[in-house]
Structures are given as structure tokens and as C-alpha cells.
Design an enzyme around this catalytic site. Structure first.
Site, PDB file in Angstrom:
ATOM      1  N   SER A  41       0.751  -1.224  -0.065  1.00 16.65           N
ATOM      2  CA  SER A  41      -0.040  -0.047  -0.040  1.00 16.65           C
ATOM      3  C   SER A  41       0.747   1.259  -0.091  1.00 16.65           C
ATOM      4  O   SER A  41       1.574   1.371  -1.044  1.00 16.65           O
ATOM      5  CB  SER A  41      -0.938  -0.087   1.094  1.00 16.65           C
ATOM      6  OG  SER A  41      -1.817   0.884   1.077  1.00 16.65           O
ATOM      7  N   HIS A  86      -7.399  -5.378  -0.723  1.00 14.11           N
ATOM      8  CA  HIS A  86      -6.208  -4.538  -0.165  1.00 14.11           C
ATOM      9  C   HIS A  86      -5.453  -5.143   0.799  1.00 14.11           C
ATOM     10  O   HIS A  86      -4.297  -5.067   1.055  1.00 14.11           O
ATOM     11  CB  HIS A  86      -6.589  -2.919  -0.037  1.00 14.11           C
ATOM     12  CG  HIS A  86      -5.532  -2.212  -0.079  1.00 14.11           C
ATOM     13  ND1 HIS A  86      -4.729  -1.935  -1.335  1.00 14.11           N
ATOM     14  CD2 HIS A  86      -4.854  -1.425   0.982  1.00 14.11           C
ATOM     15  CE1 HIS A  86      -3.825  -1.027  -0.938  1.00 14.11           C
ATOM     16  NE2 HIS A  86      -3.747  -0.682   0.410  1.00 14.11           N
ATOM     17  N   ASP A 127      -9.638  -4.877  -5.249  1.00 14.18           N
ATOM     18  CA  ASP A 127      -8.950  -3.797  -4.237  1.00 14.18           C
ATOM     19  C   ASP A 127      -9.683  -2.280  -4.292  1.00 14.18           C
ATOM     20  O   ASP A 127      -9.796  -1.902  -5.536  1.00 14.18           O
ATOM     21  CB  ASP A 127      -7.413  -3.700  -4.525  1.00 14.18           C
ATOM     22  CG  ASP A 127      -6.903  -2.850  -3.428  1.00 14.18           C
ATOM     23  OD1 ASP A 127      -7.487  -1.974  -2.768  1.00 14.18           O
ATOM     24  OD2 ASP A 127      -5.666  -3.344  -3.542  1.00 14.18           O
TER      25      ASP A 127
END
Length: 397
Positions: A171, A371, A342
Site C-alpha cells: 500500500s 487490499h 481492491d
């Protein structure tokens, strides 16, 4: 933020009724710090403090070897794991050892380091500023890329006596990697391979709660959230994790609260570890960092923080608008794992990112992944981690 508010309201409405609900066996790691979580499973643990060029003090954790290879002499290849937005070093060790990337890499013969970005639970110290002051929180992912990442990488390499390391980002951990490695060729030369999980550069197509935050006018955003910490990790979060989310009847609420942020994946979520996830997350960041992500949603660009007026941008960047980060300037070999479910790193944004990478060595899009599956999914070893270990092994040949 919204899922936490919903959960708090639920507790308020329920009073103490949850105390009578069925209890799931609690995981002791929900009440532990990072070093304790590592040691709990029989792994060696070290905690180091990295001081950045602008005075932030970051706790960095090391697993120097696996449980069964302590007597193997010689240097081990170094791996640095960097968490995502609102995360911390705990993200890499929150599951059982067989499902946690930090432990798997240590057992595979690597010297594993877990980073923390300024402002999270384990990085709230500064040489001059108190976390109670607005000055401490005057940062976004720009500063994480400019100061945190180079300082931590240089510290690790000095400590281990090595010249290069493997970098794994999840991320926002990929975001700061993209910035740092594209703007600093010297730093880029210290990276063997960049392993990007759920990569985030532009968020033009994101369907996450950042879309809702982007609708709030700037002046109102600052009134609501202030100018210091966003999403603090407090006793309340630990209470939710240790007490509420270990109740059989309420664990579904906690699970759906997490999924509301990132996308749903019921089959991969390990409900027995929910109290650990909630107890350590969110780990916090600055309001300014959240504003930066809000700007990214509105602009659709991968650029530096917009200070709000041309004259202010001129002071910081010597130009009236924030500079665009040039992804094509990054020459580090990169392997990418993305997800088709995601909500934050939307496949369309990932496609744009892939088109800009000049040294892409591998890409895999995983069906039905979200995610958070990259750090917590039960099948993450099969879908992602084993492939990372295999790619790293190629470097040993």
C-alpha cells in the site's frame, strides 16, 4: 474512520450487553508490542531507533534469523518490510508464523527488518517536537519518502554491513518507494528488487472511503479532524480488539468494518485473528497525510503535497504547482502483486502504474483479493509469499 464511529455507536447503543455474548479465545498478541509478538513465537527480536534527518525517531524491528537456523554462520540477505497507510510493523507478523511474511522470510534464511512510518504507534518521538504539537504532525507521505525511507535503509545497511537489500512494500509502503527510488538514484542503487503488494501511486479510480473524504471541503476537513493525528491508536482500539472483537456475536461487525475500507473477501479472512488485527490497527498517521491522499483523489495525479496557494508552493517547490512524481525515472527491478477487488488500489490505477514502470520483472493480479489480503489472507503464502521467496532466491544464485 467511519467504521470505528459505527462500532463505537454500536457499543453505546448496546450498553454492556456485549459482556454476555459468547467469547472466542483471545489471542495474547492483541495485548503485546512488536518485540513481544516476535518473541512469543520463539523468534529472536531486536528493536532499534532510527533518527531521520529532520529529527523523527522511528522504531525499527529486526528478526535476524529464523527459529531453527540460529547457528548458520555468515551474512544473511537483508529484507526490509514497509507497511501501508494506517499500518505498522505488526502487519507483517499478525498471523501465525506459517502465514506471516516476516516469519516466513526469517525461516527462509533472511535477515528481516520491519519499518514504521512517522506518526504511527511506534514512531511518535522527535528530537525537538512533542506529539502534542501541530509541528510534529506537519508531514505527509512526501516526508516519509524523503526522510524516513532513506534514513531507515541506510541504518539497516550500516548495521548489517551490506550494500543492498530487498524492499517489500504494501500500500503506502509502495507509494513512498516509488517516490524515493525515482527521485534518488543513490538510494535506488541500494535496492536489489522492489516487491510491491497492492501498489498505490495514483488513486484516480479508487472506490475506497477516500472518495468520501474528498467530498469534504478543505476548511471543514480541518475543523472536523484538526491539524494533528488522524486515526490515533488508543485504548479504545485495543479495547475493541481484545474485548469486543473476541465475542462470537460481534466478530462479524468487526470483520465488515475492516472490509468497508478495502473490499470484501470472506473466504480468506481468518476470523480467529480478528482481535489481533483490530488491536493494532489503525496505527495512525497525520491529518496532513490524509489531506494529501484526499488531494490525490481529487487531482487524479501522483504529485507532491499541494500547500493550497501558488506562493506557498513556490516557497516549497520553486514552482506554483506541486511537482509530478516521474515514475518512469525509477530503474529499480520491481515485481508487482495486485488485486481485482481492491477498493483502494483500483485495477485501472494499477494499469496506469504498470505502464510507467521501466524495469517490471513480474506482475500478478489475484482474482477476488482485496487490499488487506496481501498481509492477512490465509492463502497469502500460496498466492504471494512463496513467489517472493522464490524471486529472492534467484538473487542468491
Amino acid at each position: 474512520m467511519w467504521w470505528l464511529l459505527v462500532t463505537v455507536c454500536f457499543i453505546h447503543m448496546s450498553g454492556n450487553a456485549f459482556c454476555f455474548l459468547g467469547k472466542i479465545a483471545k489471542n495474547p498478541e492483541a495485548s503485546m508490542n512488536v518485540s513481544q509478538m516476535i518473541s512469543y513465537w520463539g523468534y529472536p527480536s531486536e528493536m532499534h531507533k532510527v533518527i531521520t534527518a529532520d529529527g523523527y525517531i522511528l522504531q525499527v524491528y529486526r528478526i535476524p534469523h529464523g527459529k531453527n537456523n540460529a547457528n548458520h554462520l555468515g551474512q544473511r540477505p537483508v529484507v526490509f518490510l514497509q507497511h501501508g497507510l494506517l499500518g505498522s510493523a505488526t502487519n507483517w507478523i499478525s498471523n501465525l508464523p506459517k502465514n506471516s511474511l516476516g516469519f516466513l522470510l526469517a525461516d527462509a534464511g533472511y535477515d528481516v527488518w520491519l519499518g514504521n512510518s512517522r506518526g504511527n504507534t511506534w514512531a511518535q518521538e522527535h528530537l525537538y517536537y512533542s506529539p502534542d504539537s501541530p509541528e510534529f504532525w506537519a508531514f505527509s507521505f512526501d516526508e516519509m519518502a524523503e526522510y524516513d525511507l532513506p534514513s531507515t535503509i541506510d541504518f539497516i545497511l550500516r548495521r548489517t554491513g551490506q550494500k543492498k537489500l530487498h524492499y517489500v512494500g504494501h500500500s503506502q509502503g509502495t507509494t513512498i518507494g516509488f517516490i524515493a527510488f525515482s527521485t534518488s538514484p543513490t538510494l535506488a542503487e541500494k535496492i536489489k528488487v522492489f516487491y510491491a503488494l497492492a501498489p498505490v501511486a495514483t488513486v484516480k479510480y479508487t472506490k475506497s472511503l477516500f472518495n468520501k473524504l474528498a467530498l469534504i471541503p478543505h476548511f471543514l476537513f480541518k475543523i472536523i479532524f484538526g491539524d494533528k493525528m488522524f486515526y490515533p491508536h488508543t485504548f479504545l482500539e485495543q479495547f475493541l480488539g481484545v474485548e469486543m472483537c473476541s465475542r462470537e456475536t460481534l466478530d462479524v461487525l468487526c470483520k465488515n468494518a475492516l472490509f468497508a475500507i478495502t473490499g470484501v473477501d470472506n473466504k480468506n479472512f481468518n476470523m480467529s485473528r480478528l482481535d489481533v488485527y483490530i488491536a493494532h490497527n489503525p496505527a495512525g498517521t497525520s491529518v496532513q497525510n490524509t489531506l494529501h491522499w484526499r488531494q490525490a483523489v481529487k487531482s487524479g495525479k501522483f504529485q507532491a503535497f499541494d500547500w493550497g496557494a501558488p506562493y506557498q508552493n513556490l516557497m516549497h517547490y520553486h514552482q506554483p504547482t506541486p511537482p509530478i512524481y516521474n515514475l518512469t525515472a525509477m530503474n529499480v527491478p520491481i515485481a508487482v502483486w495486485s488485486a481485482d477487488n481492491d477498493l483502494l488500489a483500483d485495477p485501472q490505477d494499477v494499469d496506469f502504474l504498470l505502464s510507467k514502470l521501466s524495469n517490471l520483472i513480474y506482475h500478478k493480479e489475484i482474482p477476488n483479493y482485496n487490499h488487506l489480503d496481501f498481509i492477512w489472507a490465509m492463502d497469502a503464502p500460496q498466492e504471494v509469499y512463496n513467489e517472493i521467496v522464490s524471486l529472492m532466491a534467484e538473487d542468491k544464485k
